[in-house]
Design a protein around this motif. Structure first.
Motif, PDB file in Angstrom:
ATOM      1  N   TYR A 260     -14.043  -9.034  -1.719  1.00  0.00           N
ATOM      2  CA  TYR A 260     -13.640  -8.644  -0.366  1.00  0.00           C
ATOM      3  C   TYR A 260     -12.143  -8.878  -0.143  1.00  0.00           C
ATOM      4  O   TYR A 260     -11.471  -8.081   0.512  1.00  0.00           O
ATOM      5  CB  TYR A 260     -14.450  -9.420   0.684  1.00  0.00           C
ATOM      6  CG  TYR A 260     -14.394  -8.788   2.051  1.00  0.00           C
ATOM      7  CD1 TYR A 260     -15.361  -7.870   2.448  1.00  0.00           C
ATOM      8  CD2 TYR A 260     -13.358  -9.075   2.943  1.00  0.00           C
ATOM      9  CE1 TYR A 260     -15.309  -7.259   3.695  1.00  0.00           C
ATOM     10  CE2 TYR A 260     -13.300  -8.468   4.184  1.00  0.00           C
ATOM     11  CZ  TYR A 260     -14.274  -7.568   4.554  1.00  0.00           C
ATOM     12  OH  TYR A 260     -14.202  -6.962   5.789  1.00  0.00           O
ATOM     13  N   ALA A 261     -11.620  -9.958  -0.697  1.00  0.00           N
ATOM     14  CA  ALA A 261     -10.210 -10.299  -0.472  1.00  0.00           C
ATOM     15  C   ALA A 261      -9.259  -9.300  -1.112  1.00  0.00           C
ATOM     16  O   ALA A 261      -8.124  -9.144  -0.645  1.00  0.00           O
ATOM     17  CB  ALA A 261      -9.924 -11.705  -1.006  1.00  0.00           C
ATOM     18  N   THR A 262      -9.690  -8.621  -2.142  1.00  0.00           N
ATOM     19  CA  THR A 262      -8.776  -7.720  -2.846  1.00  0.00           C
ATOM     20  C   THR A 262      -9.006  -6.255  -2.518  1.00  0.00           C
ATOM     21  O   THR A 262      -8.508  -5.360  -3.210  1.00  0.00           O
ATOM     22  CB  THR A 262      -8.881  -7.927  -4.372  1.00  0.00           C
ATOM     23  OG1 THR A 262      -7.788  -7.282  -5.040  1.00  0.00           O
ATOM     24  CG2 THR A 262     -10.181  -7.402  -4.931  1.00  0.00           C
ATOM     25  N   LEU A 263      -9.745  -5.983  -1.429  1.00  0.00           N
ATOM     26  CA  LEU A 263      -9.955  -4.595  -1.025  1.00  0.00           C
ATOM     27  C   LEU A 263      -8.644  -3.966  -0.545  1.00  0.00           C
ATOM     28  O   LEU A 263      -7.818  -4.635   0.067  1.00  0.00           O
ATOM     29  CB  LEU A 263     -10.990  -4.521   0.102  1.00  0.00           C
ATOM     30  CG  LEU A 263     -12.413  -4.941  -0.267  1.00  0.00           C
ATOM     31  CD1 LEU A 263     -13.313  -4.891   0.963  1.00  0.00           C
ATOM     32  CD2 LEU A 263     -12.970  -4.062  -1.369  1.00  0.00           C
ATOM     33  N   PRO A 264      -8.452  -2.672  -0.798  1.00  0.00           N
ATOM     34  CA  PRO A 264      -7.219  -2.001  -0.341  1.00  0.00           C
ATOM     35  C   PRO A 264      -7.200  -1.824   1.168  1.00  0.00           C
ATOM     36  O   PRO A 264      -8.171  -2.098   1.865  1.00  0.00           O
ATOM     37  CB  PRO A 264      -7.271  -0.654  -1.070  1.00  0.00           C
ATOM     38  CG  PRO A 264      -8.724  -0.403  -1.299  1.00  0.00           C
ATOM     39  CD  PRO A 264      -9.333  -1.752  -1.556  1.00  0.00           C
ATOM     40  N   MET A 265      -6.085  -1.323   1.657  1.00  0.00           N
ATOM     41  CA  MET A 265      -5.868  -1.127   3.092  1.00  0.00           C
ATOM     42  C   MET A 265      -6.854  -0.121   3.676  1.00  0.00           C
ATOM     43  O   MET A 265      -7.132   0.915   3.083  1.00  0.00           O
ATOM     44  CB  MET A 265      -4.435  -0.641   3.317  1.00  0.00           C
ATOM     45  CG  MET A 265      -4.036  -0.419   4.759  1.00  0.00           C
ATOM     46  SD  MET A 265      -2.321   0.165   4.817  1.00  0.00           S
ATOM     47  CE  MET A 265      -2.095   0.442   6.572  1.00  0.00           C
ATOM     48  N   SER A 266      -7.355  -0.429   4.860  1.00  0.00           N
ATOM     49  CA  SER A 266      -8.329   0.421   5.527  1.00  0.00           C
ATOM     50  C   SER A 266      -7.720   1.748   5.960  1.00  0.00           C
ATOM     51  O   SER A 266      -6.607   1.794   6.501  1.00  0.00           O
ATOM     52  CB  SER A 266      -8.894  -0.302   6.748  1.00  0.00           C
ATOM     53  OG  SER A 266      -9.665   0.572   7.536  1.00  0.00           O
ATOM     54  N   ALA A 267      -8.482   2.838   5.758  1.00  0.00           N
ATOM     55  CA  ALA A 267      -8.023   4.156   6.194  1.00  0.00           C
ATOM     56  C   ALA A 267      -7.918   4.254   7.712  1.00  0.00           C
ATOM     57  O   ALA A 267      -7.157   5.071   8.239  1.00  0.00           O
ATOM     58  CB  ALA A 267      -8.971   5.226   5.662  1.00  0.00           C
TER      59      ALA A 267
END
Length: 306
Positions: A260-267
Protein backbone atom coordinates in the motif's frame (compact mmCIF):
# COMPACT_ATOMS: atom_id res chain seq x y z
CA UNK A 1 10.95 -13.62 -6.73
CA UNK A 2 9.14 -15.57 -9.44
CA UNK A 3 5.84 -15.57 -7.54
CA UNK A 4 6.11 -11.82 -6.94
CA UNK A 5 6.72 -11.15 -10.63
CA UNK A 6 3.80 -13.39 -11.60
CA UNK A 7 1.47 -11.40 -9.31
CA UNK A 8 2.67 -7.93 -10.34
CA UNK A 9 3.18 -8.48 -14.08
CA UNK A 10 -0.57 -8.75 -14.87
CA UNK A 11 -1.14 -5.44 -13.06
CA UNK A 12 1.24 -3.52 -15.28
CA UNK A 13 0.25 -5.42 -18.44
CA UNK A 14 -3.38 -4.38 -17.87
CA UNK A 15 -2.27 -0.77 -17.35
CA UNK A 16 -0.25 -0.94 -20.59
CA UNK A 17 -3.25 -2.49 -22.35
CA UNK A 18 -5.47 0.38 -21.21
CA UNK A 19 -2.94 2.90 -22.52
CA UNK A 20 -2.74 1.12 -25.89
CA UNK A 21 -6.53 0.88 -26.20
CA UNK A 22 -6.91 4.63 -25.72
CA UNK A 23 -3.80 5.55 -27.68
CA UNK A 24 -4.93 3.66 -30.79
CA UNK A 25 -8.65 4.43 -30.27
CA UNK A 26 -9.75 0.79 -30.22
CA UNK A 27 -12.59 1.92 -27.94
CA UNK A 28 -14.27 5.32 -28.02
CA UNK A 29 -12.91 7.73 -25.38
CA UNK A 30 -16.46 8.14 -24.07
CA UNK A 31 -16.21 4.62 -22.62
CA UNK A 32 -13.71 5.47 -19.88
CA UNK A 33 -15.53 7.99 -17.65
CA UNK A 34 -18.64 5.81 -17.10
CA UNK A 35 -16.42 2.72 -16.69
CA UNK A 36 -14.46 4.50 -13.95
CA UNK A 37 -17.68 5.59 -12.21
CA UNK A 38 -19.07 2.04 -12.35
CA UNK A 39 -15.86 0.69 -10.86
CA UNK A 40 -15.72 3.33 -8.15
CA UNK A 41 -19.37 3.19 -7.11
CA UNK A 42 -20.32 -0.47 -7.66
CA UNK A 43 -17.60 -2.96 -8.58
CA UNK A 44 -14.83 -2.12 -6.11
CA UNK A 45 -17.25 -1.62 -3.18
CA UNK A 46 -18.62 -5.11 -3.91
CA UNK A 47 -15.08 -6.53 -3.85
CA UNK A 48 -14.24 -4.78 -0.58
CA UNK A 49 -17.43 -5.84 1.20
CA UNK A 50 -16.94 -9.48 0.19
CA UNK A 51 -13.28 -9.64 1.23
CA UNK A 52 -13.55 -7.76 4.53
CA UNK A 53 -16.66 -9.65 5.63
CA UNK A 54 -14.83 -12.99 5.29
CA UNK A 55 -11.39 -12.09 6.58
CA UNK A 56 -9.90 -13.39 9.81
CA UNK A 57 -7.88 -10.48 11.19
CA UNK A 58 -6.26 -10.05 14.59
CA UNK A 59 -7.06 -6.71 16.24
CA UNK A 60 -3.39 -5.94 16.92
CA UNK A 61 -2.66 -6.30 13.20
CA UNK A 62 -5.48 -3.93 12.29
CA UNK A 63 -4.17 -1.11 14.46
CA UNK A 64 -0.54 -1.68 13.50
CA UNK A 65 -1.28 -1.64 9.75
CA UNK A 66 -3.46 1.46 10.06
CA UNK A 67 -0.95 3.23 12.32
CA UNK A 68 2.07 2.57 10.10
CA UNK A 69 0.35 3.84 6.96
CA UNK A 70 -1.37 6.80 8.64
CA UNK A 71 1.76 8.11 10.34
CA UNK A 72 4.00 7.58 7.28
CA UNK A 73 1.54 9.50 5.11
CA UNK A 74 1.23 12.31 7.64
CA UNK A 75 5.03 12.69 7.93
CA UNK A 76 5.47 12.86 4.14
CA UNK A 77 2.67 15.44 3.97
CA UNK A 78 4.59 17.52 6.52
CA UNK A 79 7.79 17.13 4.51
CA UNK A 80 6.03 18.29 1.34
CA UNK A 81 4.77 21.39 3.16
CA UNK A 82 8.26 22.07 4.50
CA UNK A 83 9.63 21.91 0.95
CA UNK A 84 7.26 24.57 -0.37
CA UNK A 85 9.62 27.56 0.17
CA UNK A 86 12.52 25.60 -1.36
CA UNK A 87 10.73 24.42 -4.50
CA UNK A 88 9.93 27.94 -5.72
CA UNK A 89 6.64 26.87 -7.26
CA UNK A 90 3.60 28.98 -7.87
CA UNK A 91 0.88 28.08 -5.40
CA UNK A 92 -1.33 26.12 -7.79
CA UNK A 93 1.61 23.96 -8.88
CA UNK A 94 2.52 23.24 -5.28
CA UNK A 95 -0.96 21.83 -4.60
CA UNK A 96 -0.43 19.24 -7.33
CA UNK A 97 3.05 18.45 -6.02
CA UNK A 98 1.52 17.92 -2.57
CA UNK A 99 -1.06 15.50 -3.94
CA UNK A 100 1.64 13.64 -5.86
CA UNK A 101 3.58 13.03 -2.66
CA UNK A 102 0.78 11.43 -0.63
CA UNK A 103 -2.27 10.23 -2.62
CA UNK A 104 -2.24 6.48 -3.41
CA UNK A 105 -4.03 4.74 -6.27
CA UNK A 106 -5.76 1.97 -4.31
CA UNK A 107 -6.89 0.22 -7.49
CA UNK A 108 -3.30 -0.68 -8.41
CA UNK A 109 -2.81 -2.48 -5.09
CA UNK A 110 -5.93 -4.61 -5.13
CA UNK A 111 -4.95 -7.03 -7.89
CA UNK A 112 -1.59 -8.09 -6.39
CA UNK A 113 -3.15 -8.20 -2.91
CA UNK A 114 -5.80 -10.60 -4.20
CA UNK A 115 -3.34 -12.68 -6.24
CA UNK A 116 -0.87 -12.93 -3.34
CA UNK A 117 -3.21 -13.48 -0.41
CA UNK A 118 -6.84 -13.73 -1.56
CA UNK A 119 -9.65 -12.27 0.55
CA UNK A 120 -7.42 -11.85 3.60
CA UNK A 121 -4.94 -9.75 1.63
CA UNK A 122 -7.71 -7.55 0.28
CA UNK A 123 -9.09 -7.13 3.81
CA UNK A 124 -5.68 -6.02 5.06
CA UNK A 125 -5.40 -3.59 2.16
CA UNK A 126 -8.84 -2.26 3.14
CA UNK A 127 -7.39 -1.27 6.50
CA UNK A 128 -5.06 0.99 4.55
CA UNK A 129 -8.03 2.46 2.69
CA UNK A 130 -9.73 3.38 5.97
CA UNK A 131 -6.52 4.81 7.45
CA UNK A 132 -5.22 6.77 4.45
CA UNK A 133 -8.05 7.73 2.09
CA UNK A 134 -9.86 10.09 4.52
CA UNK A 135 -6.53 11.61 5.59
CA UNK A 136 -5.21 12.37 2.10
CA UNK A 137 -8.55 13.72 0.92
CA UNK A 138 -8.83 16.14 3.81
CA UNK A 139 -5.20 17.26 3.53
CA UNK A 140 -5.37 17.68 -0.26
CA UNK A 141 -8.58 19.70 -0.18
CA UNK A 142 -7.25 21.89 2.63
CA UNK A 143 -4.07 22.63 0.69
CA UNK A 144 -6.11 23.44 -2.42
CA UNK A 145 -8.39 25.76 -0.46
CA UNK A 146 -5.33 27.63 0.85
CA UNK A 147 -3.16 27.75 -2.28
CA UNK A 148 -5.26 26.71 -5.26
CA UNK A 149 -6.61 29.17 -7.80
CA UNK A 150 -10.07 28.71 -6.30
CA UNK A 151 -13.34 29.68 -7.88
CA UNK A 152 -16.90 30.08 -6.74
CA UNK A 153 -18.32 26.74 -5.65
CA UNK A 154 -14.90 25.17 -5.03
CA UNK A 155 -14.90 22.56 -2.32
CA UNK A 156 -13.98 23.40 1.26
CA UNK A 157 -12.53 21.14 3.99
CA UNK A 158 -16.00 20.71 5.50
CA UNK A 159 -17.37 19.61 2.13
CA UNK A 160 -14.43 17.23 1.89
CA UNK A 161 -15.44 15.70 5.23
CA UNK A 162 -18.90 15.02 3.84
CA UNK A 163 -17.42 13.47 0.70
CA UNK A 164 -15.17 11.20 2.76
CA UNK A 165 -18.16 10.00 4.78
CA UNK A 166 -19.95 9.19 1.50
CA UNK A 167 -16.87 7.73 -0.25
CA UNK A 168 -18.02 4.34 -1.67
CA UNK A 169 -14.72 2.63 -0.85
CA UNK A 170 -14.72 3.84 2.74
CA UNK A 171 -18.40 2.92 3.18
CA UNK A 172 -17.80 -0.54 1.70
CA UNK A 173 -14.88 -1.19 4.08
CA UNK A 174 -17.01 -0.15 7.06
CA UNK A 175 -19.89 -2.42 5.97
CA UNK A 176 -17.58 -5.38 5.44
CA UNK A 177 -15.72 -4.95 8.72
CA UNK A 178 -19.05 -4.44 10.50
CA UNK A 179 -20.41 -7.74 9.15
CA UNK A 180 -17.13 -9.37 10.14
CA UNK A 181 -17.14 -7.99 13.68
CA UNK A 182 -20.78 -9.01 14.24
CA UNK A 183 -20.03 -12.47 12.77
CA UNK A 184 -23.00 -12.11 10.42
CA UNK A 185 -21.27 -13.09 7.19
CA UNK A 186 -22.77 -12.81 3.72
CA UNK A 187 -26.11 -14.39 2.71
CA UNK A 188 -25.96 -17.29 0.21
CA UNK A 189 -27.22 -15.27 -2.79
CA UNK A 190 -25.43 -12.02 -1.95
CA UNK A 191 -21.99 -13.61 -1.53
CA UNK A 192 -21.66 -14.96 -5.12
CA UNK A 193 -23.20 -11.76 -6.51
CA UNK A 194 -20.54 -9.66 -4.78
CA UNK A 195 -17.84 -12.06 -5.97
CA UNK A 196 -18.91 -11.72 -9.60
CA UNK A 197 -19.09 -7.93 -9.39
CA UNK A 198 -15.77 -7.75 -7.58
CA UNK A 199 -13.91 -9.81 -10.17
CA UNK A 200 -15.09 -7.41 -12.88
CA UNK A 201 -13.54 -4.49 -10.99
CA UNK A 202 -9.93 -5.61 -11.33
CA UNK A 203 -9.34 -5.45 -15.11
CA UNK A 204 -11.56 -2.43 -15.75
CA UNK A 205 -9.91 -0.33 -13.04
CA UNK A 206 -6.36 -1.07 -14.17
CA UNK A 207 -7.08 -0.47 -17.84
CA UNK A 208 -8.69 2.84 -16.86
CA UNK A 209 -5.45 3.76 -15.06
CA UNK A 210 -3.53 3.08 -18.27
CA UNK A 211 -6.02 5.02 -20.36
CA UNK A 212 -5.39 8.07 -18.17
CA UNK A 213 -1.61 8.16 -18.66
CA UNK A 214 -0.40 11.40 -20.26
CA UNK A 215 3.21 11.36 -21.48
CA UNK A 216 3.28 14.87 -23.02
CA UNK A 217 2.37 16.36 -19.63
CA UNK A 218 5.01 14.15 -18.00
CA UNK A 219 7.73 15.40 -20.36
CA UNK A 220 6.69 19.01 -19.78
CA UNK A 221 6.93 18.59 -15.98
CA UNK A 222 9.49 15.80 -15.67
CA UNK A 223 11.76 17.33 -13.00
CA UNK A 224 9.01 18.27 -10.58
CA UNK A 225 7.16 15.02 -11.27
CA UNK A 226 10.37 13.17 -10.43
CA UNK A 227 10.70 14.91 -7.07
CA UNK A 228 7.13 14.10 -6.08
CA UNK A 229 7.62 10.51 -7.22
CA UNK A 230 10.69 10.16 -4.97
CA UNK A 231 8.61 11.25 -1.98
CA UNK A 232 5.70 8.96 -2.88
CA UNK A 233 7.54 5.81 -3.97
CA UNK A 234 10.77 5.92 -1.96
CA UNK A 235 10.46 8.13 1.13
CA UNK A 236 6.92 7.13 2.13
CA UNK A 237 7.58 3.36 1.81
CA UNK A 238 10.84 3.71 3.77
CA UNK A 239 8.96 5.42 6.60
CA UNK A 240 6.22 2.78 6.47
CA UNK A 241 8.88 0.05 6.66
CA UNK A 242 10.36 1.55 9.81
CA UNK A 243 6.98 2.11 11.45
CA UNK A 244 5.68 -1.37 10.56
CA UNK A 245 8.82 -2.86 12.09
CA UNK A 246 8.45 -0.71 15.21
CA UNK A 247 4.81 -1.83 15.55
CA UNK A 248 5.86 -5.49 15.42
CA UNK A 249 4.41 -6.42 12.03
CA UNK A 250 5.92 -9.24 10.01
CA UNK A 251 5.01 -11.69 7.29
CA UNK A 252 1.88 -11.01 5.27
CA UNK A 253 0.78 -7.97 7.28
CA UNK A 254 4.19 -6.33 6.80
CA UNK A 255 4.08 -6.97 3.05
CA UNK A 256 0.60 -5.48 2.76
CA UNK A 257 1.83 -2.30 4.44
CA UNK A 258 4.67 -2.10 1.94
CA UNK A 259 2.37 -2.79 -0.99
CA UNK A 260 0.00 0.00 0.00
CA UNK A 261 2.82 2.42 0.83
CA UNK A 262 4.39 2.15 -2.60
CA UNK A 263 1.24 2.65 -4.68
CA UNK A 264 1.51 5.34 -7.38
CA UNK A 265 -0.34 8.65 -7.34
CA UNK A 266 -4.13 8.47 -7.51
CA UNK A 267 -5.79 9.39 -10.81
CA UNK A 268 -8.42 11.32 -8.83
CA UNK A 269 -5.72 13.89 -8.07
CA UNK A 270 -6.12 15.22 -11.61
CA UNK A 271 -9.86 15.68 -11.18
CA UNK A 272 -9.41 17.44 -7.85
CA UNK A 273 -6.73 19.75 -9.28
CA UNK A 274 -8.99 20.64 -12.21
CA UNK A 275 -12.00 21.32 -9.96
CA UNK A 276 -10.23 23.36 -7.30
CA UNK A 277 -7.68 25.47 -9.14
CA UNK A 278 -4.63 23.24 -8.93
CA UNK A 279 -2.17 22.62 -11.76
CA UNK A 280 -4.04 19.88 -13.66
CA UNK A 281 -1.38 19.26 -16.39
CA UNK A 282 1.27 18.90 -13.69
CA UNK A 283 -0.97 16.43 -11.82
CA UNK A 284 -1.42 14.42 -15.04
CA UNK A 285 2.34 14.29 -15.55
CA UNK A 286 2.91 13.20 -11.96
CA UNK A 287 0.32 10.43 -12.22
CA UNK A 288 2.08 9.12 -15.31
CA UNK A 289 5.54 9.37 -13.72
CA UNK A 290 4.59 7.59 -10.52
CA UNK A 291 2.62 4.87 -12.33
CA UNK A 292 5.51 4.06 -14.66
CA UNK A 293 8.09 4.23 -11.86
CA UNK A 294 5.93 2.03 -9.62
CA UNK A 295 6.46 -0.84 -12.05
CA UNK A 296 10.00 -0.98 -10.68
CA UNK A 297 9.64 0.29 -7.13
CA UNK A 298 6.63 -1.85 -6.17
CA UNK A 299 8.49 -4.94 -7.30
CA UNK A 300 11.64 -4.00 -5.39
CA UNK A 301 9.82 -3.15 -2.14
CA UNK A 302 7.79 -6.36 -2.19
CA UNK A 303 10.90 -8.44 -2.92
CA UNK A 304 12.79 -6.76 -0.06
CA UNK A 305 9.88 -7.28 2.35
CA UNK A 306 9.36 -10.94 1.52
Amino acid sequence: MGAIFEALAPVFLLIAMGYAIRRYRWIDDAFWPPAERLTYRVLFPALLIASTARANLASDQVWAIAGALFVATLVVAGAALALKPVLGLRNASFTSFFQGAIRPNTYVGMVPAFLFWGDEGLAMLSIGVLAVVPLVNLLSVTVLVIWGDGHEGARTPMKAVREVVRNPLVVACLIGFGLNALDIGLPPVIAPLLDILGRAALPIALMAVGAGLDFPDLLANRWLAGKATVLKLLVLPALAWGLATAFGLDGQAFQVVMLYATLPMSASSYVLAREMGGDAPLAAGMITASTVAAMITMTLWIVLSS
